[in-house]
Every structure is written in C-alpha cells, then in structure tokens.
Design a protein around this motif. Sequence first.
Motif, PDB file in Angstrom:
ATOM      1  N   ASP A 177     -39.372  15.674 -37.057  1.00  0.00           N
ATOM      2  CA  ASP A 177     -40.293  15.967 -38.158  1.00  0.00           C
ATOM      3  C   ASP A 177     -40.376  17.495 -38.308  1.00  0.00           C
ATOM      4  OD1 ASP A 177     -42.223  16.154 -40.050  1.00  0.00           O
ATOM      5  OD2 ASP A 177     -43.734  14.973 -38.969  1.00  0.00           O
ATOM      6  N   ILE A 178     -39.493  18.015 -39.151  1.00  0.00           N
ATOM      7  CA  ILE A 178     -39.417  19.486 -39.301  1.00  0.00           C
ATOM      8  C   ILE A 178     -40.740  20.047 -39.804  1.00  0.00           C
ATOM      9  CG2 ILE A 178     -38.279  21.342 -40.565  1.00  0.00           C
ATOM     10  CD1 ILE A 178     -35.723  19.793 -40.433  1.00  0.00           C
ATOM     11  N   ARG A 179     -41.411  19.328 -40.675  1.00  0.00           N
ATOM     12  CA  ARG A 179     -42.686  19.795 -41.227  1.00  0.00           C
ATOM     13  C   ARG A 179     -43.719  20.002 -40.108  1.00  0.00           C
ATOM     14  NH1 ARG A 179     -45.299  19.452 -46.200  1.00  0.00           N
ATOM     15  NH2 ARG A 179     -47.572  19.345 -46.050  1.00  0.00           N
ATOM     16  N   ALA A 180     -43.825  19.000 -39.228  1.00  0.00           N
ATOM     17  CA  ALA A 180     -44.802  19.105 -38.137  1.00  0.00           C
ATOM     18  C   ALA A 180     -44.429  20.207 -37.151  1.00  0.00           C
ATOM     19  CB  ALA A 180     -44.911  17.758 -37.419  1.00  0.00           C
ATOM     20  N   ILE A 181     -43.107  20.296 -36.850  1.00  0.00           N
ATOM     21  CA  ILE A 181     -42.662  21.341 -35.916  1.00  0.00           C
ATOM     22  C   ILE A 181     -42.937  22.725 -36.502  1.00  0.00           C
ATOM     23  CG2 ILE A 181     -40.650  22.346 -34.801  1.00  0.00           C
ATOM     24  CD1 ILE A 181     -39.493  19.525 -34.635  1.00  0.00           C
ATOM     25  N   THR A 182     -42.653  22.877 -37.803  1.00  0.00           N
ATOM     26  CA  THR A 182     -42.895  24.176 -38.463  1.00  0.00           C
ATOM     27  C   THR A 182     -44.375  24.527 -38.430  1.00  0.00           C
ATOM     28  OG1 THR A 182     -41.016  23.821 -39.933  1.00  0.00           O
ATOM     29  CG2 THR A 182     -42.663  25.447 -40.614  1.00  0.00           C
ATOM     30  N   LYS A 183     -45.218  23.544 -38.718  1.00  0.00           N
ATOM     31  CA  LYS A 183     -46.658  23.792 -38.721  1.00  0.00           C
ATOM     32  C   LYS A 183     -47.146  24.206 -37.337  1.00  0.00           C
ATOM     33  CE  LYS A 183     -51.031  21.715 -40.106  1.00  0.00           C
ATOM     34  NZ  LYS A 183     -51.701  20.519 -40.670  1.00  0.00           N
ATOM     35  N   THR A 184     -46.629  23.528 -36.312  1.00  0.00           N
ATOM     36  CA  THR A 184     -47.044  23.865 -34.941  1.00  0.00           C
ATOM     37  C   THR A 184     -46.607  25.282 -34.553  1.00  0.00           C
ATOM     38  OG1 THR A 184     -46.875  21.541 -34.294  1.00  0.00           O
ATOM     39  CG2 THR A 184     -46.847  23.182 -32.519  1.00  0.00           C
ATOM     40  N   ALA A 201     -32.332  24.339 -40.362  1.00  0.00           N
ATOM     41  CA  ALA A 201     -32.646  23.092 -39.674  1.00  0.00           C
ATOM     42  C   ALA A 201     -32.576  21.903 -40.629  1.00  0.00           C
ATOM     43  CB  ALA A 201     -34.026  23.179 -39.035  1.00  0.00           C
ATOM     44  N   ILE A 202     -33.116  22.091 -41.835  1.00  0.00           N
ATOM     45  CA  ILE A 202     -33.084  21.015 -42.825  1.00  0.00           C
ATOM     46  C   ILE A 202     -31.644  20.675 -43.199  1.00  0.00           C
ATOM     47  CG2 ILE A 202     -33.719  20.400 -45.177  1.00  0.00           C
ATOM     48  CD1 ILE A 202     -36.271  22.037 -44.785  1.00  0.00           C
ATOM     49  N   SER A 203     -30.822  21.715 -43.399  1.00  0.00           N
ATOM     50  CA  SER A 203     -29.420  21.489 -43.760  1.00  0.00           C
ATOM     51  C   SER A 203     -28.685  20.752 -42.649  1.00  0.00           C
ATOM     52  CB  SER A 203     -28.738  22.829 -44.051  1.00  0.00           C
ATOM     53  OG  SER A 203     -29.358  23.486 -45.127  1.00  0.00           O
ATOM     54  N   GLY A 230     -29.214  23.949 -52.965  1.00  0.00           N
ATOM     55  CA  GLY A 230     -30.669  23.863 -52.893  1.00  0.00           C
ATOM     56  C   GLY A 230     -31.062  22.579 -52.235  1.00  0.00           C
ATOM     57  N   VAL A 231     -31.906  22.687 -51.218  1.00  0.00           N
ATOM     58  CA  VAL A 231     -32.330  21.511 -50.459  1.00  0.00           C
ATOM     59  C   VAL A 231     -33.832  21.412 -50.547  1.00  0.00           C
ATOM     60  CG1 VAL A 231     -32.330  20.368 -48.237  1.00  0.00           C
ATOM     61  CG2 VAL A 231     -30.405  21.811 -48.897  1.00  0.00           C
ATOM     62  N   THR A 232     -34.306  20.271 -50.853  1.00  0.00           N
ATOM     63  CA  THR A 232     -35.748  20.052 -50.928  1.00  0.00           C
ATOM     64  C   THR A 232     -36.164  19.174 -49.768  1.00  0.00           C
ATOM     65  OG1 THR A 232     -35.670  20.188 -53.305  1.00  0.00           O
ATOM     66  CG2 THR A 232     -37.635  19.185 -52.330  1.00  0.00           C
ATOM     67  N   ALA A 233     -37.083  19.689 -48.947  1.00  0.00           N
ATOM     68  CA  ALA A 233     -37.559  18.912 -47.792  1.00  0.00           C
ATOM     69  C   ALA A 233     -38.434  17.793 -48.278  1.00  0.00           C
ATOM     70  CB  ALA A 233     -38.322  19.813 -46.840  1.00  0.00           C
ATOM     71  N   PRO A 234     -38.113  16.587 -47.939  1.00  0.00           N
ATOM     72  CA  PRO A 234     -38.893  15.438 -48.435  1.00  0.00           C
ATOM     73  C   PRO A 234     -40.299  15.456 -47.880  1.00  0.00           C
ATOM     74  CG  PRO A 234     -37.327  14.746 -46.742  1.00  0.00           C
ATOM     75  CD  PRO A 234     -37.010  16.158 -47.033  1.00  0.00           C
ATOM     76  N   GLY A 235     -41.233  15.248 -48.821  1.00  0.00           N
ATOM     77  CA  GLY A 235     -42.634  15.147 -48.416  1.00  0.00           C
ATOM     78  C   GLY A 235     -43.256  16.431 -47.982  1.00  0.00           C
ATOM     79  N   ASN A 236     -42.558  17.579 -48.066  1.00  0.00           N
ATOM     80  CA  ASN A 236     -43.113  18.855 -47.589  1.00  0.00           C
ATOM     81  C   ASN A 236     -43.814  19.607 -48.691  1.00  0.00           C
ATOM     82  OD1 ASN A 236     -43.709  20.804 -45.791  1.00  0.00           O
ATOM     83  ND2 ASN A 236     -41.709  21.778 -45.816  1.00  0.00           N
TER      84      ASN A 236
END
Length: 832
Positions: free
Chosen positions: A589-596, A686-688, A815-821
């Motif tokens: 979960d890149i979103r959670a890791i980034t937030k942390t 990381a997303i890529s 261009g990459v869009t992170a899902p749900g971010n």
Amino acid sequence: MSFIGIRSHHSLSSFNFKEDSMGDECCSIQLIDGDGSFNDTGIEPFIKEVKLHECGLSYAVVSIMGPQSSGKSTLLNHLFYTNFREMDAFKGRSQTTKGIWMAKCAGIEPCTLVMDLEGTDGRERGEDDTAFEKQSALFALAVSDIVLINMWCHDIGREQAANKPLLKTVFQVMMRLFSPRKTTLMFVIRDKTRTPLENLEPVLREDIQKIWDSVPKPQAHKETPLSEFFNVDVVALSSYEEKEELFKEQVANLRQRFFHSIAPGGIAGDRRGVVPASGFSFSAQQIWKVIKENKDLDLPAHKVMVATVRCEEIANQKFAAFIANENWCLLEEAVQSGPVAGFGKKLNSILYASLSEYDAEATYFDEGVRSAKRKQLEEKLLQLVQPAHQSVLGHLRSGTLEKFKEAFEKALNGGEGFSLAAHNCTESYISLFDEGYSDAVVELANWDCSKVRDKLRRDIDAHVASVRAAKLSELTSSYEAKLNEALACPVEALLDGAANETWPSIKELLQRETESAVSGLSSALSGFDMDAEAKEKMLSSLQDYARGVVEAKAREEAGRVLIRMKDRFSTLFSHDSDSMPRIWTGKEDIRAITKTARSASLKLLSVMAAIRLDDTVDNIENTLTSALVDTKNNAAVTDRSITTFDPLASSTWEQVPPAKTLITPVQCKSLWRQFRAETEYSITQAISAQEASKRNNNLMPPPWAIVALIVLGFNEFMTLLRNPFYLGVIFVGYLIVKALWVQLDISGEFRHGVLPGLLSISTKFLPTVMDLLRKLAEQGQSPATNYPQTNPGAESKGFQNGSTSSSMSSSASSGVTAPGNGIEYTSPSKEE
C-alpha cells in the motif's frame, strides 16, 4: 633668492638671512642691544620681511633665557633652524649674545618668532649689574607665548643657577604691570644625567610653586593659582658635546611640538591677550619702555651678594670634592651591578664628612646665606646620590620579586592552596624587603620608601592576579571542554532520532552533565578564596556555556533538517519493518507507506523547529500536521476560491520566544514544499515498479482461454502430428521468433507501456532482422568444423543494437495515476 649674511652686534638696523634644509628663509635682528636700547628702526623692516603683518592672530612668540654659555643659541639653531651666533668653545667661555636677538623660525607653522636673550650671571656685566638680566627676562615673559628656561641638569636645586630669584622678581613685577597671558614656561634640562626625568620634574615644579606662593600678590590675585598665569612643562636633553646624535634626535622630536603650537591642545593652546600681528612692534616697544622705567627691580645688598657668591663657591668645591671622592665612586659603581651591604652606613659617613668641611670654611659669612647655601649643598648632594639609592632599592625590589615568584610557584606545585600560598609568600617577602631597606637608609634625606614598597606590593599582587587568572582560565577551559565533549555528540544523536522524548532527554542530559561540571568546578574554586558573588558568576557562566553548547548544536542540526527529513523518509519508504529493502510486487500500500514516512519526517521537522529546554508547552506539531498533512486542509489551501487563514504565514510560533525559534513557520512551509518535491520521484518510481510487476504477472492467458485453445485447436494439433514437416517449419519459426524476442528485448520494451514499446520495437525490428540474416550467411560461408567460430564483431554489434533500443525505449515518459490516492504522479524522463 636667499643669501647668507654675517651678523654684527654693532649694527642695530641690520638683519641676517639663512636658508634651512627645507628651503625656507630665516632672518634675524637685534631687537634690544646690550645697553637696553630698543631697535625702533630695524623692527619694522624685519616685520615686513617675515610678513608678520599678514598673520593676524595666527603667530607665536618663543623666547629663551638661562645662564651664560649654557647653549641657548645652539639649542635655538638646532630647534628652529635659526642663525644665532654660537660660542666657540675653543676660544674660551665668554659672552656670545648681547641684548636680545629675534629671528623667524624656519619651516614651522604658524609663523613663529624666537628671541635669544643675553645669558644671566655673566662675568662681562659683573656682580652688581643684574638689572638688565631681570628686565630682559621680564620682557620675554610679557611678550612670549612660550618661554624656554635653559638650565644644566647638575644645577637643579641651586638658587641662582635655576633662575629662582630671577623668576621670583619677574612674577611679582609682572602681576603688577600686566594682565595674565597664560604663558608656557618650558624648563629645558641640558646635559641630562642618569637621574630620571620623573625625579627631576617634581623638584622643579615644587620650586616654581614655592616661588609663586611666596610672591606678594595684589588683592585681586590673592587666591589666583599659578596655573592661571603659567603652564609649566619640563623636558630633558642629552649633552650636545658628548652625545651629539642623541641630542639632535631629541631636539628633532621637541621641534615637532612647536608645529601648530597655538592650536587647541598645543603647547600654547590656551594663551590669552594676544596682540594682533600688525601691532606687535608697537606693543613690544611700549612693554620695554614700561620695564625700563620701573624702579622696583633693585639689586641685592652687596654684603649678601658677597656671602652668596663665596658660600656658593665653597659649596661648589665641596660638591666637586664629593664627586671625586674615591669611596663614593666605588660605592656608586658597586650599586650598578647589585645591592650593596651596608650602603646606608657608608654613604652617610661620606655625606656628613663633606658637610662638616663646608661648615668649617663658611662659618664667618652671613648666617642666613650660609644656611641657605648649606641647604642647597645638602640638596645637591642628596640629588646626586639619589640615583644610587634608587638603584639599591630597585635591585632590592626586583630581587625580592623574583624570589617571591619562585617561592610562590614552588608552593603551588607542592599542592598548597592558592590563597594560602599567596598570602604567606607575600607577607614573607614584604618583610624581607623591609629588612633590606633598613640597611640602605640615608639619614639626611628622609626619603620615603613607601612608593618602592608599594610598587613591590603592586608587582606581587599583579603577579598573583596573573597566575590566578591563568589558573581560573585553565580550570574553566577544562570544564568547558568536558561539557562540550559530553553534550555535543549525544545531543546530535538525540536530535537525529527526533521523537516525543527528544527534548526531555536532552534536557535531562544537560542537567546531569551541568550539575557534574558545576560541582567539580565549585570544588576546584574552594582553594582560591573567592567571594561568593564572583564564584557564583563563574558557575553561572559555566551553566550558560553548557546551555549554549546544546543550543548551538540544535541550531547546527536545524540547518540540516531538510537532509535529515529526506534521509528519514527514504529509510522508512524504501525499507520494511525489518530494515530490508522493499521489493514492489504490487501488494504494497504505497499510499499508507508514503503517509507513514511523511509523518515521521514531519515529526522530525516539528522537533527541530524550536529549542525546548524549558517547561513550556507549544503546539508546533499540531500546527504543522494540520497545515501540511491534513488532506482537507491542503484541499482548502489549494482552492483559490476559498480564503482561509494559513497558520504558517508567520515568522514566530505561538508560546515560543524568537530566541528559542530554530525554524520559523514560513521556513517550515518552504522546507516541506521542497521536501515533497524532492521525494515525489521515489514515490513515482515505486508506483511504476509496482505496475510493471503486475503486468509481468499477467503475461499468461486466463484458464478459460487455455481450455478454448485446446478444444478449438484439436484438429490443427492432430494435423501437425500427422505431418512432421509442419513441425520442422514451426520449430524453425519458433527459433526465429525466440531470437527476435531476445534481440529486441520485448519484455523490457513493454515495461514502460504498450505504445512506447511498439514505437521502440518498430525502430529496431528491421536492423535486428538484417543482422540475423547476415549472421546466418556468414555461418553458411565458413568451413564446417567441430568447433565453429562465432563472429565477435557481430555479437558486439548485436549487443550494441540492443542497448540502443533499450536506451531509446527508456527515454519515453508516462503519466501514472495512483489508484485511490487522489494525487497524480508524473514519471520524469530518464536520460542516459
């Protein structure tokens, strides 16, 4: 054009010229002849020649008086570049200057006139004719801003040689005839001996003050001090005959004082009653006329004069005999190298013998004169022996001081307390000095040794203070170094791990180390017997230093906060809980890791924003969280249609004084913006990587497609089994496709997307096919061997083509869009 003339004492109207080394002309004139006649006809041409009438009030008058043949003219010629006639010593000592001569000083600004007066006590005028001497001296004092009184060093203390009776008469008559001018009296001591000027000057000043106090004054000036009429200055010059170069050097230095002499702060800067330059000649004539008509300048009685001359001759003989005394010479020579045992007793014996001889020869002369001359002889003898006595005291003082230093150092090295050692050594060696002084007392002098004793005590106190300051400085530096070592690195480590307990831990560390250092220093200071206030000041200074070390280290770390934030983000984002590098498989979960990771970096920023060594509470962390991390708040800030208050739009924090602020709110906002910009690339990568991993895992068709292929392709499969030729063609085709797949790196090209992959493959397809055909042709032409040789060049070229294709493929951006971010990341171009 200048010329040099020959001066004549017989022509009053003639005046001479002399050109100095600087090219300025100097001319002189006899203002008053030996008979007391004023040069009425010669002064006006002289005034015009020197252009005195153009000076207004900007001019000065200097005169000199003193005994005959005392070197007055020589001094003036060297001092002012004049051309006064000097005595020829080879023709004998006789009168050279008659009357009063005047000249313009060369090379001195402002315009300065100097008068050379006839010497006093000359044999040419005789014993009964001193009226002109007094008149000329009074004239000089009346018209001059500065009066040089030339006197021999060995004549100091003599009543006549020091011009004391002359000055006494002049003071009395001048106050009755003239208003105060604030004349400067400069006593020039010639042929200075080894007696220091500091010892000669007080004697002269005291004599002048006594003369002034004894002069009868009119009622208007009963309480007027000497300083209202005169400024008294004293200078000393070496012998012109014996030390000519030194004499010239000293005169050159004295000459500099006559430049701008009438300016504020100059020698005659506070003069009064100045006559304009155009009226100087008339004023001088009137003053001389008044002096000539005065009847109060009477000569002393003949009897007194004879007694004075004879007693003075006897006194001079005894003085000369004392100087030549062998015992005195040996004693004087001995004191130059060190202290002499029994110095006082030996010297007293020689002094009493000389005075007894004087009393025997002068017993029949006037008692008053005899006593006065005896007193003068006694003063001269004491003045002569005083340098030797001072040398003895000097040796005694310096020797005592050196012994004290050695004993004091030895006591300190032996572990004795500083204050106790200082007190004991001081008392011991002051007593030793007193014992030595009692052996060097001169009974006639009644000299007070308190100044030398005080000087010794001051030197001892200064040495003690110096050692004390050095010891205290050494102690302070030692404990400061210990504090710096104990605080700097631990504070840096605590700040690097920035957490809720960081500042409490730093505060506890500071308190612990400070208490230890203060306790140690306090114990070390107990031996210095310091007062409570000074001791408390040093301890407080040490506490301030410790706090300063912490604050300085905090400010230093605050300057590197952006680097610390990026390091912390990188550590948490790129490593898992076991500190192992993350592999982006698509499940993270890149979103959670980034937030942390960002929250941890924001925590570090909030800790570094202010110094928290006190018990105050602040809301810096909440403010930063709400302003920088809260999604809703960020959305409100980015929406330009809604105007909200920005808590970071300030240069100060609430409840935090500016002195304790390390990073202001505005700086925090700027740092966070820069931090986000510099860490977004890692998130994008990381997303890529995660998306590429997902694509690689989806290369196999779904199970239903595999079943459909088996059912629908059963007939074709059976056909292939019945006809092996088709199998060979398919196998060859498979080999060709496999070779192209490897050469074109199909999987690598599609890692960045379908369209970039197709574009890259289309550019490399034809060159790759041609390269494969060329390799096949070369293999066909080469002879068959058990170990066929490959073509290294072709393989290298093929590798290069692959590299080129890979490089071109990797240059594309997507261009990459992170899902749900809710945040769009753009992968930057990657250039080789």
